[in-house]
Structure formats: structure tokens, C-alpha cells
Motif scaffolding. Structure first.
Motif, PDB file in Angstrom:
ATOM      1  N   GLY A  80       0.811  -1.206  -0.054  1.00 46.72           N
ATOM      2  CA  GLY A  80       0.174  -0.106   0.006  1.00 46.72           C
ATOM      3  C   GLY A  80       0.853   1.130   0.024  1.00 46.72           C
ATOM      4  N   ILE A  81       0.205   2.540  -0.179  1.00 46.20           N
ATOM      5  CA  ILE A  81       0.983   3.610   0.108  1.00 46.20           C
ATOM      6  C   ILE A  81       1.742   3.793   1.352  1.00 46.20           C
ATOM      7  CG2 ILE A  81       0.622   6.196  -0.022  1.00 46.20           C
ATOM      8  CD1 ILE A  81      -1.599   5.808  -2.029  1.00 46.20           C
ATOM      9  N   ARG A  82       2.715   4.406   1.302  1.00 45.13           N
ATOM     10  CA  ARG A  82       3.768   4.394   2.574  1.00 45.13           C
ATOM     11  C   ARG A  82       4.392   5.911   2.293  1.00 45.13           C
ATOM     12  NH1 ARG A  82       4.206   0.100   5.726  1.00 45.13           N
ATOM     13  NH2 ARG A  82       4.872   1.746   7.304  1.00 45.13           N
ATOM     14  N   GLY A  83       4.476   6.571   3.432  1.00 42.80           N
ATOM     15  CA  GLY A  83       5.483   7.721   3.498  1.00 42.80           C
ATOM     16  C   GLY A  83       6.851   7.533   3.974  1.00 42.80           C
ATOM     17  N   PHE A  84       7.744   8.163   3.232  1.00 45.35           N
ATOM     18  CA  PHE A  84       9.261   7.961   3.600  1.00 45.35           C
ATOM     19  C   PHE A  84       9.860   9.299   3.854  1.00 45.35           C
ATOM     20  CE2 PHE A  84       7.764   4.477   0.834  1.00 45.35           C
ATOM     21  CZ  PHE A  84       8.535   3.414   1.326  1.00 45.35           C
ATOM     22  N   VAL A  85      10.649   9.188   5.021  1.00 41.62           N
ATOM     23  CA  VAL A  85      11.514  10.261   5.399  1.00 41.62           C
ATOM     24  C   VAL A  85      12.566  10.460   4.503  1.00 41.62           C
ATOM     25  CG1 VAL A  85      12.673  11.627   7.201  1.00 41.62           C
ATOM     26  CG2 VAL A  85      10.280  10.483   7.660  1.00 41.62           C
ATOM     27  N   VAL A  86      12.846  11.374   3.314  1.00 42.44           N
ATOM     28  CA  VAL A  86      14.105  11.300   2.537  1.00 42.44           C
ATOM     29  C   VAL A  86      15.044  12.554   2.847  1.00 42.44           C
ATOM     30  CG1 VAL A  86      14.770  11.009   0.274  1.00 42.44           C
ATOM     31  CG2 VAL A  86      12.457   9.984   1.073  1.00 42.44           C
ATOM     32  N   PRO A  87      16.102  12.288   3.416  1.00 37.43           N
ATOM     33  CA  PRO A  87      17.172  13.449   3.432  1.00 37.43           C
ATOM     34  C   PRO A  87      17.577  13.801   2.016  1.00 37.43           C
ATOM     35  CG  PRO A  87      17.848  11.532   4.838  1.00 37.43           C
ATOM     36  CD  PRO A  87      16.722  11.297   4.170  1.00 37.43           C
ATOM     37  N   THR A  88      17.549  14.886   1.499  1.00 36.26           N
ATOM     38  CA  THR A  88      17.567  15.430   0.079  1.00 36.26           C
ATOM     39  C   THR A  88      19.157  15.389  -0.343  1.00 36.26           C
ATOM     40  OG1 THR A  88      17.759  17.656   0.802  1.00 36.26           O
ATOM     41  CG2 THR A  88      15.485  16.951   0.299  1.00 36.26           C
ATOM     42  N   ASP A  89      19.934  14.835   0.448  1.00 32.93           N
ATOM     43  CA  ASP A  89      21.504  14.878   0.099  1.00 32.93           C
ATOM     44  C   ASP A  89      21.702  13.136  -0.353  1.00 32.93           C
ATOM     45  OD1 ASP A  89      21.306  13.692   2.531  1.00 32.93           O
ATOM     46  OD2 ASP A  89      23.132  14.852   3.191  1.00 32.93           O
ATOM     47  N   THR A  90      20.463  12.488  -0.522  1.00 33.28           N
ATOM     48  CA  THR A  90      20.598  11.033  -0.514  1.00 33.28           C
ATOM     49  C   THR A  90      21.081  10.926  -2.161  1.00 33.28           C
ATOM     50  OG1 THR A  90      18.937  10.447   0.989  1.00 33.28           O
ATOM     51  CG2 THR A  90      19.307   8.752  -0.339  1.00 33.28           C
ATOM     52  N   PRO A  91      21.931  10.078  -2.402  1.00 32.14           N
ATOM     53  CA  PRO A  91      22.143   9.868  -4.119  1.00 32.14           C
ATOM     54  C   PRO A  91      20.804   9.232  -4.697  1.00 32.14           C
ATOM     55  CG  PRO A  91      23.742   8.834  -2.572  1.00 32.14           C
ATOM     56  CD  PRO A  91      22.616   9.055  -1.674  1.00 32.14           C
TER      57      PRO A  91
END
Length: 385
Positions: free
Chosen positions: A182-193
């Protein structure tokens, strides 16, 4: 300008203090420069964010982790005063607090909360919210951005988002994606490659605001990046409800700024030997503008009281967002006509607010979506599908 219904008399002393503090901030730090920001299509987020953090408005309706933990009406009043300055300013605060901080606060792990919320509340870290896609706006269930777990337990995120406020200046993005569960939320640091966020240019609305696309090209995230507390559309839709509440308050401020400009201009612009405000047709315009403004203020205050009581429903938020944005946009257009040719210049705030409100009319739910939400509430029949 007179508050014809004395609505601010209904505010508690602390709420009036918040009103005054945000008004002063906007008068000192925003109004002297916002026309130039709009003209040059810039927003000094890194400069303003710590100041907004010190003011206490970033995540102000959340408890703990450096957040002020204030009531719903206080948050609404702050949004009203911020948007009286510019919709881009209120959008920055709304995205930071209601779309980026709120899902971490509501659905995040303790580790995620400790890592991000104190810095975001202080304006030391900026967040954005990745839901809307190039081909999926009003129908988020059809999103194509996806995340798959590999044998190591890491998630691999691929896809694109569009029309993302703060995207290219954010330190962290809360991104919603399809998964096998299902739809999930992710915490993504914007410096991630693999993460990129080019800014969208050539806008004629919300120019004093950073708007970007987000691209995810095999972005590898640890298992701990998932928001553990929610699965499905409930997650992003609850965030939108929080942000829409800020909008239905904020646009009252934009409408007020346009009405005040029109009243001031009508009292000083002389035509045919007297101020245009002395003519019946101009007074009729001003009177209808004031009625629309006061009615939108009543709606915002009532919905704020419902939110404080814990009884506010999504369709009531749709009512407020639909009615108040339309009212503010109608006020702005009428104010533009009162100012005549002067109404199209940045010497006055009207055309800037009018252009901004054209975007506010369609973001966080188009008027059509909110109309159908109300239609379903009235009939029990779903017209979306």
C-alpha cells in the motif's frame, strides 16, 4: 480599517498577542521587500526560516520537540497574518509545519522525530512534501512513484513529484509512494544519492515562493526511513487536512490586505472633484468586499473552534477552503477594479495577491474536488469515480 463584526474581540488574549507578533514580523521583515521578491521570483528562505522559528510559528500547532503546542485558532490567526504579507510566506510555513513536520510528528518513529522536528521547529532544517505527480494531482491513489524492498531490507525509491513547495531548498522530503503493502510515507534526506529537485521557473503566481519538481532515481533508503504509523491514503490526506485548515485562515489575510488597499485608495483618489470612495458604485464594491471578508473570517473562526473541540470533519475543511479562497479571490479582483490601472502595479499589493490566489484556488485540492466532497456529504453518493 474597521473590523465590522468585531471578530478579533472573540480571540483570547494569547491569540491576540500572536496576531500582533506575527503582524509586526510581517510589517518589519516582509512587506518592505516582498514586491521585489515577487518581481525577481525569489524567496529568502534560509534567511527567514530561523526568524520564523524564533517567532514560534513553525509547527506551532504540534506538541513537544521544540514546537509551541498552541491551539488551532492561534495557528489560524498566525496563518492569516502571514498571508496578509504574501501567500508564498504562508505556504512556506504551512508546508514546513503541516505537510513536513506533521506526518513525522503524527506517524514517525521516535528516532525520526528526534532527528528532524527540533531542527525544523527552529528553522534550521527545511522540509517539503512529495505527493502531487506530473500526471496525478487530484487523484493521489493513482501515484506512480514506487518503493520496493530489496533483500537487504533497504527501500529503493523511483518516480517523480511536481509542484513541490520548498523542494529545491529542502533538507528533508516526506515522500509518499506505492509499495507492495500500500501507500507508505518515507522520510528522505535530500542529500541522498539519486534525489534531485530542480526548481520550476517562469511562474506568474506564487513568485515569492520556491516551487520544484522531485525526481527519485534508485534512491536507496534504510528500513528506518518509513513512517511506521500509517499505511494508505489516510496518511497524506490527513496532512492535507492540516494544511487546508491553514489555507482557509490564511486567505482571510490576503483578502483583508486587498480590501484595505482598496479602501485607502478610494478615500484618496480624486475623480470628478471628489474621492472615488464617495461614489455609490465604489461604495457598493467596497461593501460587498467587506461582507465577503467578514463572512470568511466567521467561517475560519467557527472551524477553528470545531478543530479545538476535536470535532472538525474533512468536509467542513473543504467547505472552508472552497468558500474562503473564492471570497478572497473575488475581493482581490474587485479591489483591482477599484484601483484601476494602479491595481496592476507592484506599488500596491492587490495584483500580487490576486495572482497568488489563482494558485491557492487549485492547490491542496481544486475547487472541483472540494465541490464534489461537499456533494458527497450532501447526497452520500461518490462522484469521483
Amino acid at each position: 480599517m474597521d473590523d465590522l463584526l468585531n471578530l478579533d474581540d472573540q480571540l483570547a488574549p494569547e491569540q491576540r498577542m500572536i496576531r500582533d507578533a506575527v503582524q509586526t514580523f510581517v510589517a518589519d521583515r516582509v512587506l518592505p521587500d516582498v514586491a521585489e521578491w515577487f518581481e525577481e521570483a525569489v524567496f529568502p528562505a534560509r534567511e527567514l526560516a530561523p526568524q520564523l522559528g524564533s517567532l514560534g510559528v513553525l509547527g506551532m500547532h504540534l506538541d513537544g520537540y521544540g514546537c509551541a503546542g498552541l491551539d488551532a485558532v492561534s495557528y489560524g490567526v498566525a496563518c492569516r497574518e502571514l498571508e496578509a504579507g504574501d501567500s508564498g510566506l504562508r505556504s512556506f510555513v504551512s508546508v514546513q509545519g503541516s505537510l513536513a513536520m506533521f506526518p513525522i510528528w503524527k506517524y514517525g518513529s521516535e528516532e525520526q522525530k528526534q532527528e528532524w522536528l527540533p531542527r525544523m521547529a527552529a528553522g534550521e532544517a527545511i522540509g517539503c512534501f512529495g505527493l502531487t505527480e506530473p500526471d496525478q494531482g487530484s487523484d493521489p491513489a493513482g501515484m506512480r512513484t514506487n518503493a520496493k524492498q530489496d533483500p537487504s531490507g533497504d527501500w529503493i525509491l523511483n518516480g517523480a513529484k511536481m509542484w513541490i513547495t520548498n523542494g529545491s531548498i529542502a533538507d528533508v522530503a516526506v515522500v509518499w509512494a506505492q509499495t507492495d503493502g500500500g501507500i507508505r510515507g518515507f522520510v528522505v534526506p535530500t542529500d541522498t544519492p539519486g534525489f534531485s529537485a530542480p526548481e520550476i521557473h517562469r511562474k506568474l503566481s506564487l513568485r515569492a515562493s520556491v516551487t520544484s519538481s522531485l525526481y527519485f532515481d534508485d534512491v536507496r533508503l534504510p528500513a528506518s526511513a518509513v513512517l511506521p504509523g500509517v499505511t494508505g491514503l489516510k496518511g497524506p490526506l490527513s496532512c492535507l487536512s492540516e494544511a487546508r485548515f491553514g489555507i482557509l485562515w490564511g486567505v482571510v489575510g490576503a483578502g483583508r490586505a486587498c480590501l484595505e488597499a482598496a479602501v485607502d485608495y478610494a478615500k484618496t483618489r480624486v475623480q470628478f472633484g471628489k474621492p472615488i470612495g464617495a461614489f455609490q458604485l465604489t461604495q457598493e464594491k467596497l461593501a460587498w468586499m467587506a461582507v465577503a471578508h467578514e463572512q470568511s473570517g466567521l467561517t475560519a473562526l467557527h472551524l477553528g473552534r470545531l478543530k479545538e473541540a476535536g470535532t472538525l470533519r474533512p468536509q467542513q475543511i473543504s467547505f472552508g477552503k472552497l468558500a474562503n479562497v473564492r471570497a478572497a479571490l473575488d475581493i482581490a479582483r474587485q479591489a483591482r477594479s477599484v484601483l484601476g490601472a494602479n491595481g496592476i502595479t507592484l506599488e500596491y499589493p492587490v495584483i500580487r495577491h490576486m495572482n497568488n490566489l489563482e494558485s491557492v484556488l487549485t492547490y491542496e485540492g481544486t475547487q472541483e474536488v472540494h465541490l464534489l466532497t461537499l456533494g458527497k456529504a450532501l447526497t452520500g453518493l461518490d462522484a469521483f469515480r
